[in-house]
Design a protein around this motif. Structure first.
Motif: not given
Length: 508
Positions: A34-40, A53-59, A99-103
């Motif tokens: 829902d945020r755009g395409y990703i390549k794995g 990234p599942y959220a914006a960087p909390p900085v 900036d760590c909010l990733s999965l």
């Protein structure tokens, strides 16, 4: 064209067909979120996406604030490397990033099968660790389960309470909790694109991870985001009151050697400075209990047991357990903890320590000092809380299965804290182990977890029969040299001991 020529041409085409298929299998997968395409990556035959990234960087101004949605990206985002671990102390070094909010997602196949989904929340005393600490291939490759591992904010960034300083930061003590909820929301909305079923999500954690997912479970904001829960060596004992949380913050600020800090100052302090102070506040064995979610009245409304017993508790299914001698891991090489005095116990339990000390003194009458300490610390740090929570869930007619790892050779410390992880995740190293019991434990535990994740029941095939837990029969699965269901004659519970392991009051 004669018949012989046609046959020869057909044979010439066969390698081309196989080459095309092989190439397709090796193409790096691209998925639309829902945020755009990703390549794995195509990794060991499955699609793996790292550092999403599942959220914006909390900085910057978002430091100490709840997570917010990440912006939309226009170009295809590379998801081929793990994201940064959360800021944390590693010995004398500070590693990671705010900036760590990733999965990370391990998808058996990118299709529309709607497979069961496992979401892993790592442990580490809520001050260390990362989602990549466990390998999602363990459940994705052979068990056909979409596996997700997440990062969340740790220590001061994830759990430092500031609500008494400024009401705009009322939920700051639950930023790590909210990160987990935000990750679950992202998964709920996007997992179909990875071949997962948004209505078959199992949330699993160990140690601090189990404590965190328990806090998530008793937060109304998580309702509907997952259907099942696996808590290994952890429950709601990490949730602290706002008085305790405030005193924890004061300890961190005192470690900086300066006076009062307002929000604006804290927002501008370098991460290294905060981490140095956190390291001082968390030094020693007490650091295991220092940070955790807060009953702030917003994210966690109040007593977690009251919520779990109420009508608003989600109708999840639960698999809960502990290990026989959890405390052995912390006692190893720590002589004071092997003969705990009131000072040691206070660092672990805060104002709750007299009850633990009394139980230890009583146990010394029938046990050697090491055995007495291991038993009492295991009970007060872990087992008592897991069984209390299971009792309330069962009373609320929520299906629960309980286990205990009892195998004395599970590790060189016995059935110690975290010893079950190698079996649950079917550690490849066990294949070369001469210990046949360990190999069978890995088979039994991993298959039971897989069965639970896929069907909502840990039974199936040739597995030992595992009955539901009840408060009358108290049957649990004992994982031992021979794994089987056993009934517990009694369950230790100190009625005077509060729901929180660590409590601070007054001028602490």
């Amino acid at each position: 064209m004669n018949k012989s020529f046609k046959i020869a041409a057909a044979f010439l085409l066969i390698p081309i067909v196989f080459i095309c298929r092989a190439s397709a299998q090796n193409i790096d997968p691209i998925v639309k979120t829902d945020r755009g395409y990703i390549k794995g990556l195509n990794e060991d035959g499955i699609a793996v996406f790292k550092g999403i990234p599942y959220a914006a960087p909390p900085v910057g101004p978002l430091r100490f604030n709840p997570p917010v949605e990440h912006g939309v990206w226009k170009d295809t985002l590379s998801a081929q490397k793990f994201g940064s671990v959360a800021t944390q102390n590693a010995g004398k070094k500070v590693i990671g990033s705010e900036d760590c909010l990733s999965l990370n997602i391990y998808a058996p196949k990118i299709d529309h099968q709607k497979r069961a989904v496992l979401v892993w929340v790592h442990g580490g005393s809520m001050t260390a660790g990362a989602g990549k600490g466990e390998n999602g291939h363990a459940f994705a490759d052979k068990d056909d389960i979409v596996t997700v591992t997440i990062n969340y904010r740790l220590g001061v960034f994830g759990f430092m309470y500031l609500g008494d300083l400024n009401k705009d930061y009322a939920t700051s003590g639950n930023n790590g909790t909210l990160d987990c909820i935000m990750a679950l929301s992202w998964i709920k909305h996007n997992i179909v694109a990875f071949g997962g079923d948004p209505n078959r999500i199992t949330l699993m954690g160990e140690s601090a991870g189990a404590k965190l997912i328990s806090a998530v479970l008793v937060s109304p904001k998580s309702k509907g985001l997952f259907q099942q829960y696996i808590a290994e060596s952890g429950s709601v004992q990490c949730i602290r009151d706002t008085v305790t949380a405030r005193h924890e913050r004061l300890r961190v600020l005192h470690a900086m050697g300066k006076g009062r800090y307002d929000i604006q100052t804290l927002l501008k302090l370098p991460a290294d400075s905060l981490m140095k102070a956190q390291g001082i506040a968390c030094s020693g064995i007490g650091g295991n209990s220092f940070f955790g979610p807060v009953a702030d009245g917003v994210i966690i409304k109040g007593d977690p047991y009251q919520y779990a017993a109420g009508k608003n508790m989600p109708r999840i299914k639960a698999l809960i357990g502990t290990n026989k001698i959890e405390a052995a891991l912390f006692m190893a090489g720590d002589d004071p903890l092997q003969h705990p005095d009131t000072g040691i116990l206070r660092s672990l339990f805060g104002e709750d320590y007299p009850m633990v000390y009394k139980a230890y003194q009583l146990e010394l009458k029938t046990n050697a000092p090491y055995d007495a300490a291991a038993k009492v610390l295991t009970q007060y740090m872990y087992q008592m809380h897991s069984y209390r929570f299971a009792k309330v869930l069962v009373q609320n007619r929520i299906p629960v299965w309980m286990y205990r790892l009892n195998y004395d050779k599970a590790s060189n410390l016995g059935a110690a804290h975290a010893a079950e992880l190698q079996f649950v995740w079917n550690n490849p190293g066990l294949a070369s182990s001469p210990d046949m019991v360990k190999k069978q434990l890995a088979t039994n535990m991993h298959k039971a977890w897989v069965a639970f994740i896929k069907t909502g029941n840990p039974n199936g095939g040739t597995l030992p029969q595992w009955p539901n837990y009840s408060n009358d029969a108290r049957q649990i699965m004992s994982y031992d040299s021979t794994s089987k269901a056993i009934g517990l004659k009694e369950i230790y519970d100190d009625k005077n001991f509060p729901s929180a392991v660590f409590v601070l009051k007054g001028n602490n």
